[in-house]
Design an enzyme around this catalytic site. Structure first.
Site, PDB file in Angstrom:
ATOM      1  N   GLU A 167      66.365  16.348  86.226  1.00  0.00           N
ATOM      2  CA  GLU A 167      65.940  17.497  85.424  1.00  0.00           C
ATOM      3  C   GLU A 167      66.934  17.776  84.294  1.00  0.00           C
ATOM      4  O   GLU A 167      68.143  17.776  84.505  1.00  0.00           O
ATOM      5  CB  GLU A 167      65.811  18.733  86.316  1.00  0.00           C
ATOM      6  CG  GLU A 167      65.277  19.955  85.585  1.00  0.00           C
ATOM      7  CD  GLU A 167      65.200  21.195  86.460  1.00  0.00           C
ATOM      8  OE1 GLU A 167      64.495  22.143  86.077  1.00  0.00           O
ATOM      9  OE2 GLU A 167      65.853  21.219  87.525  1.00  0.00           O
TER      10      GLU A 167
ATOM     11  N   LYS B  97      56.956  23.128  83.739  1.00  0.00           N
ATOM     12  CA  LYS B  97      57.371  23.690  85.022  1.00  0.00           C
ATOM     13  C   LYS B  97      56.702  25.043  85.264  1.00  0.00           C
ATOM     14  O   LYS B  97      56.794  25.955  84.443  1.00  0.00           O
ATOM     15  CB  LYS B  97      58.891  23.829  85.031  1.00  0.00           C
ATOM     16  CG  LYS B  97      59.495  24.270  86.345  1.00  0.00           C
ATOM     17  CD  LYS B  97      61.017  24.206  86.246  1.00  0.00           C
ATOM     18  CE  LYS B  97      61.724  24.599  87.512  1.00  0.00           C
ATOM     19  NZ  LYS B  97      63.197  24.465  87.387  1.00  0.00           N
TER      20      LYS B  97
ATOM     21  N   CYS C  83      61.714  20.448  90.022  1.00  0.00           N
ATOM     22  CA  CYS C  83      62.716  21.203  90.763  1.00  0.00           C
ATOM     23  C   CYS C  83      62.142  22.347  91.597  1.00  0.00           C
ATOM     24  O   CYS C  83      61.617  22.095  92.668  1.00  0.00           O
ATOM     25  CB  CYS C  83      63.810  21.684  89.820  1.00  0.00           C
ATOM     26  SG  CYS C  83      65.346  22.137  90.696  1.00  0.00           S
TER      27      CYS C  83
END
Length: 301
Positions: A43, A116, A153
């Site tokens: 990431e 995300k 994540c």
């Protein structure tokens, strides 16, 4: 068998962005020469993890997509004939930014992107200050090596995200990651958290009958000074715990990387195995979709 050779780069980042990108390029080259067809990066791999503080100057790190980084990694993908999963700080418009994974096809073009969706806000992980939650939904990205369910994540803690990717035909779940230890926790608590992180994603593999790839950064990164006060004492920095891994569709660990060292690894997986596992454990068949309507509520009290 339908074998796919996957390359992972678990890297320690430094303040020099150019140096990070040069080292990533070297790693991609090496993995491609070792036969990797799909290469997954961690990431926000171009820079230090800047979300340790709230600093408006850090918005200068963001860039458009397409932009310089997609061009850079696109050239590498084309040169080596590999698919690359990148993770970038996207500038969508002035004042509008996302944490965005971009999948680069082996001809250098953009196969797709994912913004995300779940954004954390914890000490040293002040991501809500920087990132607008994604608005592209949970949709796999089709590539020449397979259909990739790319998440990022904090998304890895949510079974709903993994399930929605699986229900739309994802063949692999992929998580570029930046997570580490809170220096205030003792060793036992730190290890519980690292094991929980691995366990929840292995659970996604089992529940969906799919391989899972998680690529985390490694090493200690300092807290950079606050732009207004110059104060860097609020947080002691983050020791990222590495431990990147590839798990199979029954949660079996094919490989787990070091907790402390950089690693460049290649792992072969059989994508056809998911079909057999889903025949043995037909979880998708037995889902009670007629009784799941409350899942969209925040809480059922």
């Amino acid at each position: 068998m339908r074998e796919l050779r996957i390359g992972l780069l678990q890297q320690h980042n430094v303040a020099d962005i150019q140096q990070n990108m040069v080292r990533l390029a070297e790693g991609i080259s090496d993995l491609a020469k070792r036969g990797a067809q799909l290469i997954v990066l961690q990431e926000l791999h171009n820079s230090l993890y800047f979300c340790q503080t709230e600093n408006v100057e850090k918005f200068d790190l963001a860039e458009p997509i397409p932009g310089p980084s997609t061009g850079f990694y696109g050239e590498l993908a084309k040169q080596f004939g590999v698919v690359i999963v990148t993770s970038l700080f996207e500038k969508r418009a002035p004042g509008l930014y996302h944490n965005t994974a971009v999948v680069i096809e082996k001809d250098g073009t953009i196969a797709g992107k994912y913004r995300k969706m779940h954004i954390p806000d914890d000490p040293a992980y002040y991501e809500k200050f920087y990132f607008t939650p994604g608005d592209l939904g949970f949709h796999p990205i089709k590539t020449s090596v397979g259909t990739l369910g790319v998440l990022v994540c904090w998304d890895q803690w949510y079974p709903e995200a993994a399930r929605l990717m699986a229900l739309q035909g994802a063949e692999i779940l992929i998580y570029p990651t930046a997570i580490g230890y809170d220096a205030h926790d003792d060793e036992a608590e730190q290890q519980r958290q690292r094991e929980a992180w691995t366990t929840v994603m292995r659970g996604h593999a089992v529940a969906n009958g799919l391989p899972v790839i998680a690529v985390n950064r490694v090493g200690w990164e300092p807290t950079e000074p606050d732009s207004s006060t110059g104060d860097s004492e609020k947080e002691p920095g983050i020791q990222f715990w590495g431990s990147s891994f590839i798990a199979g569709p029954q949660g079996e660990l094919f490989y787990r990387a070091s907790e402390t060292e950089e690693e460049s690894l290649v792992v072969d997986i059989d994508l056809e195995r998911s079909e057999n596992v889903r025949r043995w454990w037909p979880f998708l068949r037995d889902r009670r979709i007629d009784e799941y309507k409350d899942i969209t509520k925040r809480y059922i009290g």
